[in-house]
Design a protein around this motif. Structure first.
Motif, short mmCIF file in Angstrom:
data_model
loop_
_atom_site.label_atom_id
_atom_site.label_comp_id
_atom_site.label_asym_id
_atom_site.label_seq_id
_atom_site.Cartn_x
_atom_site.Cartn_y
_atom_site.Cartn_z
N GLN A 14 2.39 5.58 -7.89
CA GLN A 14 1.44 6.22 -8.81
C GLN A 14 1.68 7.73 -8.88
O GLN A 14 1.59 8.33 -9.95
CB GLN A 14 0.01 5.95 -8.36
N ASN A 15 1.98 8.33 -7.74
CA ASN A 15 2.15 9.78 -7.69
C ASN A 15 3.49 10.23 -8.24
O ASN A 15 3.57 11.26 -8.92
CB ASN A 15 2.01 10.27 -6.25
N ARG A 16 4.55 9.52 -7.91
CA ARG A 16 5.89 10.03 -8.17
C ARG A 16 6.65 9.30 -9.27
O ARG A 16 7.75 9.68 -9.62
CB ARG A 16 6.71 9.98 -6.88
N GLY A 17 6.05 8.24 -9.79
CA GLY A 17 6.76 7.51 -10.82
C GLY A 17 7.82 6.62 -10.21
O GLY A 17 7.62 6.00 -9.18
N ARG A 18 8.99 6.59 -10.85
CA ARG A 18 10.06 5.71 -10.39
C ARG A 18 10.63 6.18 -9.05
O ARG A 18 10.94 7.35 -8.87
CB ARG A 18 11.17 5.65 -11.44
N MET A 19 10.79 5.21 -8.11
CA MET A 19 11.40 5.50 -6.81
C MET A 19 12.30 4.34 -6.43
O MET A 19 11.98 3.18 -6.70
CB MET A 19 10.33 5.69 -5.72
N THR A 20 13.42 4.66 -5.79
CA THR A 20 14.33 3.61 -5.34
C THR A 20 13.80 2.98 -4.07
O THR A 20 12.93 3.54 -3.37
CB THR A 20 15.73 4.17 -5.07
N ALA A 21 14.34 1.81 -3.74
CA ALA A 21 13.94 1.12 -2.51
C ALA A 21 14.25 1.98 -1.29
O ALA A 21 13.47 2.02 -0.33
CB ALA A 21 14.64 -0.23 -2.41
N ARG A 22 15.39 2.69 -1.33
CA ARG A 22 15.74 3.53 -0.19
C ARG A 22 14.78 4.71 -0.05
O ARG A 22 14.38 5.07 1.07
CB ARG A 22 17.18 4.04 -0.32
N GLN A 23 14.39 5.32 -1.16
CA GLN A 23 13.42 6.42 -1.09
C GLN A 23 12.08 5.94 -0.52
O GLN A 23 11.46 6.61 0.30
CB GLN A 23 13.21 7.01 -2.49
N LEU A 24 11.64 4.78 -0.97
CA LEU A 24 10.40 4.22 -0.45
C LEU A 24 10.52 3.90 1.03
O LEU A 24 9.59 4.14 1.81
CB LEU A 24 10.04 2.95 -1.23
N ALA A 25 11.67 3.37 1.43
CA ALA A 25 11.88 3.03 2.84
C ALA A 25 11.81 4.28 3.72
O ALA A 25 11.23 4.27 4.81
CB ALA A 25 13.23 2.34 3.01
N GLU A 26 12.39 5.39 3.24
CA GLU A 26 12.36 6.64 4.00
C GLU A 26 10.94 7.17 4.12
O GLU A 26 10.52 7.68 5.17
CB GLU A 26 13.27 7.67 3.35
N GLU A 27 10.18 7.10 3.02
CA GLU A 27 8.79 7.58 3.04
C GLU A 27 7.93 6.74 3.97
O GLU A 27 7.07 7.26 4.69
CB GLU A 27 8.20 7.56 1.64
N LEU A 28 8.13 5.43 3.94
CA LEU A 28 7.29 4.51 4.72
C LEU A 28 7.82 4.28 6.13
O LEU A 28 7.15 3.64 6.94
CB LEU A 28 7.19 3.17 3.99
N GLU A 29 9.05 4.79 6.40
CA GLU A 29 9.69 4.64 7.71
C GLU A 29 9.86 3.16 8.06
O GLU A 29 9.54 2.71 9.17
CB GLU A 29 8.89 5.37 8.79
N VAL A 30 10.36 2.40 7.09
CA VAL A 30 10.67 0.98 7.29
C VAL A 30 12.06 0.73 6.73
O VAL A 30 12.71 1.62 6.17
CB VAL A 30 9.63 0.07 6.59
N SER A 31 12.53 -0.51 6.84
CA SER A 31 13.83 -0.87 6.30
C SER A 31 13.73 -1.15 4.80
O SER A 31 12.65 -1.41 4.27
CB SER A 31 14.36 -2.11 7.01
N VAL A 32 14.88 -1.08 4.13
CA VAL A 32 14.93 -1.40 2.71
C VAL A 32 14.50 -2.85 2.48
O VAL A 32 13.80 -3.17 1.51
CB VAL A 32 16.34 -1.16 2.15
N ARG A 33 14.89 -3.73 3.39
CA ARG A 33 14.51 -5.14 3.27
C ARG A 33 12.97 -5.29 3.28
O ARG A 33 12.41 -6.09 2.54
CB ARG A 33 15.14 -5.95 4.40
N THR A 34 12.31 -4.50 4.14
CA THR A 34 10.85 -4.54 4.19
C THR A 34 10.25 -4.09 2.87
O THR A 34 9.25 -4.64 2.39
CB THR A 34 10.33 -3.67 5.34
N VAL A 35 10.85 -3.06 2.26
CA VAL A 35 10.37 -2.60 0.95
C VAL A 35 10.47 -3.71 -0.08
O VAL A 35 9.55 -3.93 -0.88
CB VAL A 35 11.16 -1.36 0.49
N TYR A 36 11.59 -4.44 -0.07
CA TYR A 36 11.75 -5.54 -1.02
C TYR A 36 10.61 -6.56 -0.85
O TYR A 36 10.01 -7.02 -1.83
CB TYR A 36 13.09 -6.25 -0.79
#
Length: 308
Positions: A14-36
């Protein structure tokens, strides 16, 4: 834990618009697989989002999906972001909660107010502690905060400046105050309401729950406490002569281009002695005699020491 992460992921989009899975993973401190997996869970819950592959791809909410917080003016939104003290929140173990709360708040704001809040965040920083002092060690801040929150009486082991230096008291914690980078515990006891420096607490043992006095207002109590402190702070005066530079440093309005004579409030002779020595040759103490004599003796000692 996962529910909190899903909410955070949604608010990031909502805040940043489009984000990649890797960007989300870094922000959330989880793996890319977890983001999926989290994105799939949000989709299954009916959140309108889609993902695009490729270098310019990423996840994005459909149609500007967001919740909105109405009724706030631009000034109110700015004030809300200025009010947060990250260091204080971290001291209380609430750093992550504060970050999440700000993220939620920012996500809920209309676009124009969100821009104001973001501008404030980038241009103003609140740093409460003073320059020339290290942060106090407060190992019992978290237990004190827990006692305040749970309304639980405690046995407080405390170090004070007069004898006996170490005391033990049963107190009922009413609130915590952060003043100039230092934490204070406001608590009731047999001798009434007292204020304790948290860095001087030597131990806390929780007891039974208690009921706070009806109508007790922490902010009102603190205002009265500060007023009483200031009234007791300056109990005497000193007559001094100041150069223009000395007057400026002491906050006195010069009466001429030369020396200015002024009567200034002092806390005590001992305190004034240290404060006035800082002004060096820009001050001459005229009265009281005890203070003048102490500074004169120090000046003679320094002169002898440096006379080679």
């Amino acid at each position: 834990m996962r529910a909190s992460r899903l909410v955070t992921l949604l608010l990031l989009l909502q805040n940043r618009g489009r984000m990649t899975a890797r960007q989300l993973a870094e922000e959330l401190e989880v793996s890319v697989r977890t983001v999926y997996r989290d994105v799939e869970a949000l989709g299954a819950a009916g959140i309108p989002l889609y993902g695009a592959a490729g270098h310019e791809g990423g996840y994005q909410l459909v149609g500007g999906y967001r919740t909105r917080l109405t009724g706030l003016t631009a000034d109110e939104a700015q004030a809300a972001f200025l009010a947060a003290l990250p260091g204080a929140a971290a001291d209380l173990g609430l750093g992550e909660a504060l970050a999440t709360a700000q993220l939620k708040f920012r996500a809920a704001l209309p676009a124009e107010l969100r821009e104001h809040a973001e501008r404030i965040r980038k241009r103003f920083l609140l740093d409460a502690p003073g320059w020339y002092s290290d942060a106090d060690r407060t190992p019992y801040l978290a237990p004190a905060a827990a006692a305040v929150w749970e309304r639980r009486a405690t046995v407080l082991r405390y170090r004070r400046w007069r004898a006996p230096e170490e005391i033990e008291r049963r107190v009922e914690p009413y609130g915590l105050v952060l003043k100039a980078g230092r934490w204070y515990l406001v608590a009731g006891g047999q001798s009434g309401i007292r204020t304790y420096r948290v860095d001087q607490i030597l131990g806390i043992r929780p007891l039974e729950e208690f009921t706070a006095p009806e109508g007790f207002d922490l902010a009102a109590y603190w205002d009265r406490y500060l007023a009483d402190f200031r009234a007791r702070l300056h109990t005497g005066t000193a007559l001094v002569r100041l150069t223009p530079e000395g007057a400026r440093r002491l906050g006195v309005t010069p009466t001429s281009d030369g020396w200015t004579e002024a009567r200034v409030p002092i806390e005590s002779v001992d305190h004034a002695y240290g404060e006035f020595l800082r002004l060096g040759t820009d001050i001459e103490v005229v009265a009281p005699d005890e203070l003048r004599d102490r500074i004169a003796a120090t000046a003679r000692t320094l002169a002898a020491r440096y006379d080679r």
